[in-house]
Motif scaffolding. Structure first.
Motif, PDB file in Angstrom:
ATOM      1  N   PHE A 234       0.808  -1.225   0.000  1.00  0.00           N
ATOM      2  CA  PHE A 234       0.000   0.000   0.000  1.00  0.00           C
ATOM      3  C   PHE A 234       0.840   1.273   0.000  1.00  0.00           C
ATOM      4  O   PHE A 234       0.343   2.352  -0.269  1.00  0.00           O
ATOM      5  CB  PHE A 234      -0.960   0.019   1.201  1.00  0.00           C
ATOM      6  CG  PHE A 234      -1.973  -1.088   1.181  1.00  0.00           C
ATOM      7  CD1 PHE A 234      -2.214  -1.818   0.022  1.00  0.00           C
ATOM      8  CD2 PHE A 234      -2.702  -1.413   2.319  1.00  0.00           C
ATOM      9  CE1 PHE A 234      -3.151  -2.843   0.003  1.00  0.00           C
ATOM     10  CE2 PHE A 234      -3.640  -2.428   2.309  1.00  0.00           C
ATOM     11  CZ  PHE A 234      -3.864  -3.150   1.147  1.00  0.00           C
ATOM     12  N   LYS A 235       2.145   1.124   0.310  1.00  0.00           N
ATOM     13  CA  LYS A 235       3.039   2.281   0.212  1.00  0.00           C
ATOM     14  C   LYS A 235       3.038   2.841  -1.207  1.00  0.00           C
ATOM     15  O   LYS A 235       3.373   3.997  -1.419  1.00  0.00           O
ATOM     16  CB  LYS A 235       4.470   1.846   0.532  1.00  0.00           C
ATOM     17  CG  LYS A 235       4.864   1.965   1.965  1.00  0.00           C
ATOM     18  CD  LYS A 235       6.372   1.831   2.011  1.00  0.00           C
ATOM     19  CE  LYS A 235       6.850   1.285   3.305  1.00  0.00           C
ATOM     20  NZ  LYS A 235       8.245   0.828   3.202  1.00  0.00           N
ATOM     21  N   CYS A 236       2.716   1.980  -2.181  1.00  0.00           N
ATOM     22  CA  CYS A 236       2.763   2.410  -3.576  1.00  0.00           C
ATOM     23  C   CYS A 236       1.455   3.048  -4.035  1.00  0.00           C
ATOM     24  O   CYS A 236       1.313   3.405  -5.200  1.00  0.00           O
ATOM     25  CB  CYS A 236       3.090   1.225  -4.488  1.00  0.00           C
ATOM     26  SG  CYS A 236       4.550   0.336  -3.975  1.00  0.00           S
ATOM     27  N   VAL A 237       0.454   3.168  -3.157  1.00  0.00           N
ATOM     28  CA  VAL A 237      -0.837   3.722  -3.568  1.00  0.00           C
ATOM     29  C   VAL A 237      -0.703   5.196  -3.954  1.00  0.00           C
ATOM     30  O   VAL A 237      -1.027   5.597  -5.059  1.00  0.00           O
ATOM     31  CB  VAL A 237      -1.907   3.527  -2.465  1.00  0.00           C
ATOM     32  CG1 VAL A 237      -3.144   4.366  -2.752  1.00  0.00           C
ATOM     33  CG2 VAL A 237      -2.289   2.061  -2.352  1.00  0.00           C
ATOM     34  N   ASN A 238      -0.200   6.000  -3.049  1.00  0.00           N
ATOM     35  CA  ASN A 238       0.136   7.394  -3.383  1.00  0.00           C
ATOM     36  C   ASN A 238       1.092   7.958  -2.325  1.00  0.00           C
ATOM     37  O   ASN A 238       1.453   7.251  -1.381  1.00  0.00           O
ATOM     38  CB  ASN A 238      -1.115   8.273  -3.578  1.00  0.00           C
ATOM     39  CG  ASN A 238      -1.850   8.544  -2.266  1.00  0.00           C
ATOM     40  OD1 ASN A 238      -1.433   8.113  -1.195  1.00  0.00           O
ATOM     41  ND2 ASN A 238      -2.941   9.254  -2.363  1.00  0.00           N
ATOM     42  N   LYS A 239       1.477   9.203  -2.501  1.00  0.00           N
ATOM     43  CA  LYS A 239       2.513   9.773  -1.626  1.00  0.00           C
ATOM     44  C   LYS A 239       2.033   9.912  -0.184  1.00  0.00           C
ATOM     45  O   LYS A 239       2.786   9.691   0.758  1.00  0.00           O
ATOM     46  CB  LYS A 239       2.963  11.139  -2.159  1.00  0.00           C
ATOM     47  CG  LYS A 239       3.842  11.004  -3.385  1.00  0.00           C
ATOM     48  CD  LYS A 239       4.259  12.340  -3.945  1.00  0.00           C
ATOM     49  CE  LYS A 239       5.088  12.113  -5.207  1.00  0.00           C
ATOM     50  NZ  LYS A 239       5.349  13.343  -5.941  1.00  0.00           N
ATOM     51  N   PHE A 240       0.752  10.287  -0.024  1.00  0.00           N
ATOM     52  CA  PHE A 240       0.229  10.439   1.332  1.00  0.00           C
ATOM     53  C   PHE A 240       0.274   9.102   2.085  1.00  0.00           C
ATOM     54  O   PHE A 240       0.709   9.038   3.225  1.00  0.00           O
ATOM     55  CB  PHE A 240      -1.201  10.988   1.300  1.00  0.00           C
ATOM     56  CG  PHE A 240      -1.866  10.938   2.639  1.00  0.00           C
ATOM     57  CD1 PHE A 240      -1.464  11.798   3.656  1.00  0.00           C
ATOM     58  CD2 PHE A 240      -2.869  10.007   2.904  1.00  0.00           C
ATOM     59  CE1 PHE A 240      -2.053  11.748   4.902  1.00  0.00           C
ATOM     60  CE2 PHE A 240      -3.459   9.944   4.164  1.00  0.00           C
ATOM     61  CZ  PHE A 240      -3.055  10.815   5.159  1.00  0.00           C
ATOM     62  N   TRP A 241      -0.144   8.043   1.415  1.00  0.00           N
ATOM     63  CA  TRP A 241      -0.133   6.724   2.057  1.00  0.00           C
ATOM     64  C   TRP A 241       1.287   6.295   2.376  1.00  0.00           C
ATOM     65  O   TRP A 241       1.540   5.692   3.406  1.00  0.00           O
ATOM     66  CB  TRP A 241      -0.827   5.682   1.168  1.00  0.00           C
ATOM     67  CG  TRP A 241      -2.315   5.784   1.229  1.00  0.00           C
ATOM     68  CD1 TRP A 241      -3.053   6.939   1.195  1.00  0.00           C
ATOM     69  CD2 TRP A 241      -3.240   4.708   1.359  1.00  0.00           C
ATOM     70  NE1 TRP A 241      -4.383   6.624   1.292  1.00  0.00           N
ATOM     71  CE2 TRP A 241      -4.533   5.281   1.390  1.00  0.00           C
ATOM     72  CE3 TRP A 241      -3.103   3.322   1.441  1.00  0.00           C
ATOM     73  CZ2 TRP A 241      -5.675   4.502   1.510  1.00  0.00           C
ATOM     74  CZ3 TRP A 241      -4.248   2.550   1.551  1.00  0.00           C
ATOM     75  CH2 TRP A 241      -5.521   3.136   1.587  1.00  0.00           C
ATOM     76  N   ARG A 242       2.212   6.584   1.476  1.00  0.00           N
ATOM     77  CA  ARG A 242       3.594   6.187   1.721  1.00  0.00           C
ATOM     78  C   ARG A 242       4.134   6.881   2.970  1.00  0.00           C
ATOM     79  O   ARG A 242       4.739   6.260   3.827  1.00  0.00           O
ATOM     80  CB  ARG A 242       4.487   6.520   0.517  1.00  0.00           C
ATOM     81  CG  ARG A 242       5.944   6.096   0.749  1.00  0.00           C
ATOM     82  CD  ARG A 242       6.855   6.488  -0.386  1.00  0.00           C
ATOM     83  NE  ARG A 242       6.849   7.936  -0.596  1.00  0.00           N
ATOM     84  CZ  ARG A 242       7.579   8.560  -1.510  1.00  0.00           C
ATOM     85  NH1 ARG A 242       8.351   7.865  -2.300  1.00  0.00           N
ATOM     86  NH2 ARG A 242       7.516   9.856  -1.646  1.00  0.00           N
TER      87      ARG A 242
END
Lengths: 172, 318
Positions: free
Chosen positions: B26-34
């Motif tokens: 899920f780190k790859c979902v978007n910058k906020f999630w990362r």
């Protein structure tokens, strides 16, 4: 709807009717519910209002529809301390939140989550967040973006690098 | 509508409840999630939640495990590989290779794990911190202090700011002896590491890495020359939260003993002084002094069959 909730609250065999205070809750779309104070104070927000003596008139529950509020009250009734002795029945009722891949289930859980968050009901919040966690844990990144309707703001190079770094997580 | 407009605080609640493998994806979902998933506060909360879930639910499928590290030196290619093995089930002792990482060729000293993170270091190759559950390893940037050599380091956790901190003890290679040690404190943040430098006045006589026990680092320090008698020696404490130093005197009963036979350990979250100076009793005795609520509590361990020469207690979490 409102009468059903009232009936539900008073039919749970309470003999000390006189000493039980009823609170009046009003949903965003105007539905009115009468709920026993002992039940409604499972909401930390409402408990705060009761403790501060601010719960004397109708309590507006903004952002929560009557349909959702009825579900919340059902939750309260089932989780009232001492009210439910049948653990199995409770688990069965809770299990309806286990599978939320269907769009309508997802909307229900979303509504309940927002209500639990707004009213600060720790048990309900925990149940709903666990249900969502269970539903999302096996999803791919694309499925997650679809589920939460978010877009990737990585450029292609960044995403490739990230995927490579976390490659093990993409394997079965 | 649906999940699209969910508040960030609830996203946090969902994510602390999913397994680490999903998190790494899920780190790859978007910058906020990362950034959310990489945040030390998140890592800590996720760890605590996982622990609670394990305690309440199913022990057999838990991710509760023993992590073993193993170094493999490859001289030809000038690197060392660190392997992290886990043993997940008491009934099935076969080790499972979780994660391997290549580091600079050297022999390393491993510190006891701290809240799920592992730290190892060598004087030449520097300090590495690893989170084996998300298979992530990072090398801490070297000190910019000139003519300084890494002596030792410690990894601790600040429970108030929920951040991991590294204390680094540096020796001035130009100085004659222990004088002029430098201490650096690094806070491991989301994207940056802040650094605080403290100069001089510290000695580090027994070269044992600082011990971390709930909110403090401890090591043995002295304020006089280097005689082996314990007078002049004391325990230096460093409060991880306030970054202030303190002093703990040795228990009175150990005064006059040989400090070189002392070591500091963490036992069940408490600081513990181990005294192995029992020449008169054939080295068959060990005293544990546990520091609780500002006083020392003595426990004696007698081991009649054999001398306890090289024995040191292994720290545990109670």
């Amino acid at each position: 709807m409102s009468t059903a909730a009232t009936a539900d609250a008073s039919s749970s065999g309470d003999t000390t009717e006189g000493s039980v205070r009823l609170l009046t809750l009003q949903s965003e779309d105007g539905e009115v519910f009468e709920v026993k104070e002992t039940i409604a104070t499972q909401s930390v927000t409402i408990k705060g209002m009761v403790d501060d003596d601010c719960a004397t008139s109708t309590i507006p529950v903004c952002n929560v529809t009557g349909r959702t509020l009825a579900m919340v009250i059902e939750w309260w009734n089932k989780h009232e301390i001492g009210a439910v002795s049948n653990e199995k029945e409770l688990k069965e009722w809770e299990s309806q939140f286990d599978t939320i891949d269907d769009k309508s289930d997802r909307d229900d859980v979303y509504d309940l989550l927002m209500a639990a968050n707004y009213l600060n009901i720790p048990t309900l919040l925990d149940c709903c967040t666990s249900a969502v966690a269970e539903a999302i844990k096996g999803k791919s990144t694309d499925e997650m973006r679809e589920f939460f309707d978010i877009k990737s703001d990585f450029d292609e190079k960044e995403e490739d690098a990230l995927r490579k770094e976390n490659q093990w997580a993409f394997e079965n | 509508m649906g999940m699209a407009s969910i508040p960030d605080s609830l996203i946090f609640e969902f994510l602390i409840r999913v397994p680490v493998k999903s998190l790494s994806r899920f780190k790859c979902v978007n910058k906020f999630w990362r950034s959310l998933i990489s945040n030390p506060d998140f890592i800590y909360t996720q760890l605590q939640t996982t622990k609670t879930l394990i305690n309440h639910h199913d022990h057999s499928s838990s991710s509760n495990c023993l992590i073993i590290s193993y170094l493999l030196h490859d001289h030809d290619h000038n690197h060392t590989t660190v392997h992290f093995y886990t043993i997940k089930d008491h009934h099935d002792p076969s080790a499972f290779l979780e994660f391997s990482a290549q580091v600079t060729y050297d022999s390393y000293h491993f510190l006891p794990p701290c809240n799920g993170l592992l730290c190892f270091y060598s004087a030449r190759a520097g300090i590495y911190v690893c989170n084996p559950s998300i298979k992530y390893i990072v090398r801490i940037p070297d000190s910019i202090a000139i003519r300084c050599r890494l002596l030792s380091c410690g990894l601790g956790f600040d429970q108030y700011t929920r951040s991991y901190k590294i204390i680094r003890i540096l020796e001035n290679v130009a100085a004659d002896h222990d004088d002029g040690l430098k201490i650096e404190v690094l806070t491991m943040g989301i994207n940056s590491r802040t650094k605080k430098m403290i100069n001089g006045g510290f000695r580090f006589p027994n070269r044992q890495p600082p011990v971390y026990a709930i909110c403090f680092f401890y090591w043995i320090n002295n304020n006089s020359g280097c005689n082996s008698n314990s007078s002049g020696f004391f325990i230096q404490s460093f409060d991880i939260g306030s970054e202030k130093f303190g002093i703990i005197q040795f228990p009175e009963k150990v005064s006059g003993k040989d400090w070189r036979l002392f070591s500091l350990e963490e036992l069940g979250g408490e600081l513990c002084l181990v005294d192995l100076d029992f020449e008169m009793e054939g080295k068959k005795r060990m005293d544990l002094w546990v520091f609780k609520r500002s006083s020392w509590f003595q426990e004696t361990i007698l081991h009649p069959p054999e001398p306890l020469d090289a024995t040191r207690p292994v720290a545990f979490h109670g």
